[in-house]
Scaffold this motif. Structure first.
Motif, short mmCIF file in Angstrom:
data_model
loop_
_atom_site.label_atom_id
_atom_site.label_comp_id
_atom_site.label_asym_id
_atom_site.label_seq_id
_atom_site.Cartn_x
_atom_site.Cartn_y
_atom_site.Cartn_z
N ALA A 149 -3.18 -37.10 27.56
CA ALA A 149 -3.55 -37.74 28.82
C ALA A 149 -3.87 -39.22 28.60
O ALA A 149 -3.48 -40.08 29.40
CB ALA A 149 -4.74 -37.01 29.44
N ALA A 150 -4.58 -39.52 27.52
CA ALA A 150 -4.92 -40.92 27.22
C ALA A 150 -3.67 -41.73 26.92
O ALA A 150 -3.54 -42.89 27.35
CB ALA A 150 -5.88 -40.96 26.03
N GLU A 154 -1.94 -45.02 29.13
CA GLU A 154 -1.55 -46.32 28.61
C GLU A 154 -0.06 -46.59 28.82
O GLU A 154 0.35 -47.70 29.14
CB GLU A 154 -1.88 -46.40 27.11
CG GLU A 154 -3.37 -46.39 26.80
CD GLU A 154 -3.64 -46.53 25.32
OE1 GLU A 154 -2.67 -46.63 24.53
OE2 GLU A 154 -4.83 -46.55 24.94
N PHE A 155 0.75 -45.56 28.64
CA PHE A 155 2.20 -45.70 28.75
C PHE A 155 2.62 -46.06 30.17
O PHE A 155 3.48 -46.94 30.38
CB PHE A 155 2.88 -44.40 28.33
CG PHE A 155 4.36 -44.36 28.54
CD1 PHE A 155 5.22 -44.96 27.63
CD2 PHE A 155 4.91 -43.74 29.66
CE1 PHE A 155 6.59 -44.93 27.82
CE2 PHE A 155 6.28 -43.72 29.87
CZ PHE A 155 7.13 -44.31 28.94
N ILE A 156 2.03 -45.41 31.17
CA ILE A 156 2.46 -45.62 32.55
C ILE A 156 2.26 -47.07 32.99
O ILE A 156 3.21 -47.69 33.52
CB ILE A 156 1.75 -44.62 33.49
CG1 ILE A 156 2.31 -43.20 33.24
CG2 ILE A 156 1.92 -45.00 34.96
CD1 ILE A 156 1.54 -42.09 33.94
N ALA A 179 -4.08 -38.28 35.39
CA ALA A 179 -4.19 -38.27 33.93
C ALA A 179 -5.66 -38.31 33.51
O ALA A 179 -6.06 -37.60 32.56
CB ALA A 179 -3.44 -39.45 33.34
N LYS A 180 -6.45 -39.10 34.20
CA LYS A 180 -7.88 -39.20 33.87
C LYS A 180 -8.57 -37.85 34.06
O LYS A 180 -9.34 -37.40 33.20
CB LYS A 180 -8.54 -40.26 34.75
CG LYS A 180 -10.02 -40.50 34.47
CD LYS A 180 -10.54 -41.67 35.30
CE LYS A 180 -11.98 -42.03 34.94
NZ LYS A 180 -12.94 -40.97 35.33
N VAL A 263 1.51 -36.59 36.85
CA VAL A 263 1.56 -37.52 35.72
C VAL A 263 2.94 -37.52 35.07
O VAL A 263 3.52 -38.58 34.80
CB VAL A 263 0.49 -37.15 34.67
CG1 VAL A 263 0.53 -38.13 33.50
CG2 VAL A 263 -0.90 -37.14 35.29
N GLU A 264 3.46 -36.33 34.83
CA GLU A 264 4.76 -36.22 34.13
C GLU A 264 5.90 -36.75 34.99
O GLU A 264 6.86 -37.33 34.47
CB GLU A 264 5.01 -34.77 33.74
CG GLU A 264 4.28 -34.35 32.49
CD GLU A 264 4.83 -35.04 31.25
OE1 GLU A 264 6.04 -35.34 31.22
OE2 GLU A 264 4.07 -35.29 30.31
#
Length: 293
Positions: A149-150, A154-156, A179-180, A263-264
């Motif tokens: 999730a972390a 960052e990636f998004i 994600a959080k 998220v995905e």
């Protein structure tokens, strides 16, 4: 001559692995000699590795997989999942050399995608295969759901800015908030081994049903795997009903399944845009925009 599928080549270049591309023919030849195998035709639909048919000296059919080198320990994680699953829900691991990203695995049959069956039946098969993998694996040394999730959080933002914001700010914020929440919900004591990329191209026919290839490998809530099923087929049916059906089918939490799907969908839509996987990347981001309203 070793033929590298276009997507694998693109991902290798994106990872700064030009040297791996150049040295791949020599790597294949050396493994043939060391492992006593003959490497045949490559699989053209592979995306993360050079994958080819292989046959051992005693005639046993297998598959050689040479993983594109990138940050992290992808080969070690995949080998760990295959060892832990021990043929249940994943192919059997026959040989490995993670220092070279090399795995020799059981050869399976056609992909679920190739069978062209209904979405609901496909989801039933994917859930059944994933459930065979889920098990406690506390000391496996795999990343956790919290770490995943972390990483996604960052990636998004990085991809969203690099690609000049190809989805709405609402969709972007929705994904980060989800994600959080999933990261905060992680509990080591409840985490199980999950595959991490449960979709129809990764589900192949086996003698005892279907098995899932190319595991990412996480110690996470099982809902993560179902979030991948939520991500796929973005234009097919009511996604809220899909989350409810997946929860009913597995006894898991519909909200967690939904949030991992959010998220995905965004992260994969951004990555797909980055590497040219169209039209599916545009579809994922368009649906993410709609759901965030």
């Amino acid at each position: 001559m070793v033929e590298i599928p276009a997507v694998v080549r693109q991902k290798a270049l994106a990872a700064g692995a030009q040297a791996w591309i150049d040295e791949l023919p020599a790597l294949v030849r050396s493994i043939e000699v060391e492992w006593g195998i003959s490497v045949g035709r490559p699989y053209r639909d592979s995306t993360e590795a050079f994958v080819a048919e292989a046959t051992s000296v005693d005639g046993t059919p297998a598959v050689l997989k040479l993983i594109v080198p990138r940050d992290g320990e992808a080969a070690a994680h995949e080998a760990a999942v295959l060892r832990l699953a021990d043929g249940e829900g994943c192919p059997r691991l026959l040989r490995e050399d993670v220092s070279r990203g090399a795995l020799l695995i059981e050869r399976l049959g056609r992909s679920l995608y190739a069978l062209g069956i209904s979405t609901r039946r496909r989801h039933e098969i994917l859930v059944s295969a994933a459930k065979r993998i889920w098990r406690p694996a506390a000391d496996a040394g795999l990343p956790t759901g919290a770490a995943k999730a972390a990483w996604l959080a960052e990636f998004i933002p990085s991809m969203w800015e690099e690609l000049d914001r190809p989805c709405s700010e609402r969709a972007f914020e929705h994904a980060l908030a989800s994600a959080k929440r999933r990261g905060e919900a992680h509990r080591d004591e409840a985490a199980v081994l999950v595959h991490g990329d449960v979709h129809q191209w990764n589900a192949l026919e086996a003698a005892d049903g279907f098995k899932l290839v190319d595991p990412d490998g996480l110690l996470a809530e099982a809902e993560y795997d179902l979030g991948i099923i939520m991500r796929e087929d973005p234009l097919d049916g009511d996604l809220r009903k899909r989350a409810g059906w997946l929860a009913d089918r597995t006894g898991l939490d519909a909200d967690a399944i939904w949030e991992w799907g959010v998220v995905e969908r965004v992260s994969t839509g951004l990555l797909g845009t980055r590497v040219g996987l169209q039209p599916i990347a545009r579809q994922m981001l368009a649906v993410a925009d709609e759901l965030a309203q």
